[in-house]
Design a protein around this motif. Structure first.
Motif, short mmCIF file in Angstrom:
data_model
loop_
_atom_site.label_atom_id
_atom_site.label_comp_id
_atom_site.label_asym_id
_atom_site.label_seq_id
_atom_site.Cartn_x
_atom_site.Cartn_y
_atom_site.Cartn_z
N MET A 1 0.53 -1.10 -0.13
CA MET A 1 0.12 -0.04 0.03
C MET A 1 0.26 1.44 0.25
O MET A 1 0.68 2.59 -1.11
N LEU A 2 1.75 1.36 0.90
CA LEU A 2 2.89 2.27 0.87
C LEU A 2 3.42 2.70 -0.91
O LEU A 2 3.84 4.06 -1.32
N ALA A 3 3.98 1.61 -1.12
CA ALA A 3 4.35 0.95 -2.77
C ALA A 3 3.39 2.74 -3.68
O ALA A 3 3.39 2.43 -4.06
N ALA A 4 2.01 2.10 -3.58
CA ALA A 4 1.55 2.66 -3.97
C ALA A 4 1.63 3.71 -3.59
O ALA A 4 0.72 5.09 -4.84
N VAL A 5 0.94 4.76 -2.65
CA VAL A 5 1.21 5.82 -2.31
C VAL A 5 2.47 6.56 -3.07
O VAL A 5 2.32 7.60 -3.58
N VAL A 6 3.49 6.40 -2.87
CA VAL A 6 4.72 6.85 -3.04
C VAL A 6 4.84 6.72 -4.26
O VAL A 6 5.22 7.81 -5.48
N ASP A 7 4.01 5.56 -5.36
CA ASP A 7 4.64 5.93 -7.02
C ASP A 7 3.27 6.64 -7.08
O ASP A 7 3.85 7.63 -8.10
N LEU A 8 2.24 7.37 -6.22
CA LEU A 8 1.20 8.29 -6.92
C LEU A 8 1.84 9.52 -6.60
O LEU A 8 1.61 10.55 -7.82
N LEU A 9 1.82 9.27 -5.10
CA LEU A 9 3.23 10.73 -4.57
C LEU A 9 4.53 11.40 -6.61
O LEU A 9 4.55 12.49 -6.73
#
Length: 176
Positions: A1-9
């Motif tokens: 989930m955090l990887a998805a957040v980082v990618d979106l950021l």
């Protein structure tokens, strides 16, 4: 989930990090996400903490000029090349708009200011810089021009500029 957040950021900044976007990108269920992060804000903060580089490490040896150059060169590199630099404009905007999110900023900034504050205090203690320097003002005088060039004028943070920044600071604060 955090990887998805980082990618979106990295791709589109803070506004793109919605619960729906994270769910879609990560493939996890809403219940799983909310079990770990009760709010979008909490999810964003953990994502930002993962994306942000750690505070810079400046050697504790060397002259004030050498140590300031290491700091300035390191910050210029982070602002030019590190993925978090592209998120910085939306991070600053979000902190102004959302008072609760703004609580993230002091800790983030304090950790990064501590490195430069230590360099300045050590240089003052060794007699290289004048006594009584306001470290908050000095930090702004060193970091501010780099941030201005990165966020406002989009001018290069080249070696000449960085050297002039350190030389100008030392011309003002070096002990006669």
């Amino acid at each position: 989930m955090l990887a998805a957040v980082v990618d979106l950021l990295r791709e589109r900044g803070l506004p793109s990090v919605t619960i729906e976007a994270v769910l879609t990108r990560s493939g996890v269920s809403r219940a799983t996400l909310y079990r770990h992060w009760p709010t979008r804000r909490a999810l964003l903060i953990d994502g930002l903490n993962r994306l942000m580089p750690p505070p810079m490490d400046v050697p504790d040896r060397g002259t004030a000029q050498e140590r300031l150059r290491v700091f300035v060169d390191g910050l210029a590199h982070q602002l030019s090349a590190h993925p978090w630099a592209s998120v910085l404009p939306t991070l600053l905007d979000e902190a102004r708009r959302d008072p609760e999110f703004a609580t993230f900023m002091p800790g983030f900034l304090d950790a990064r200011r501590a490195t430069l504050r230590a360099v300045l205090e050590d240089a003052s203690g060794r007699g290289e810089l004048r006594d009584g320097i306001d470290s908050d003002v000095a930090i702004a005088q060193i970091s501010g021009p780099l941030l201005y060039r990165r966020l406002v004028s989009d001018e290069p943070l080249d070696q000449y500029f960085r050297d002039q920044l350190v030389a100008g600071f030392l011309a003002t604060y070096r002990r006669p």
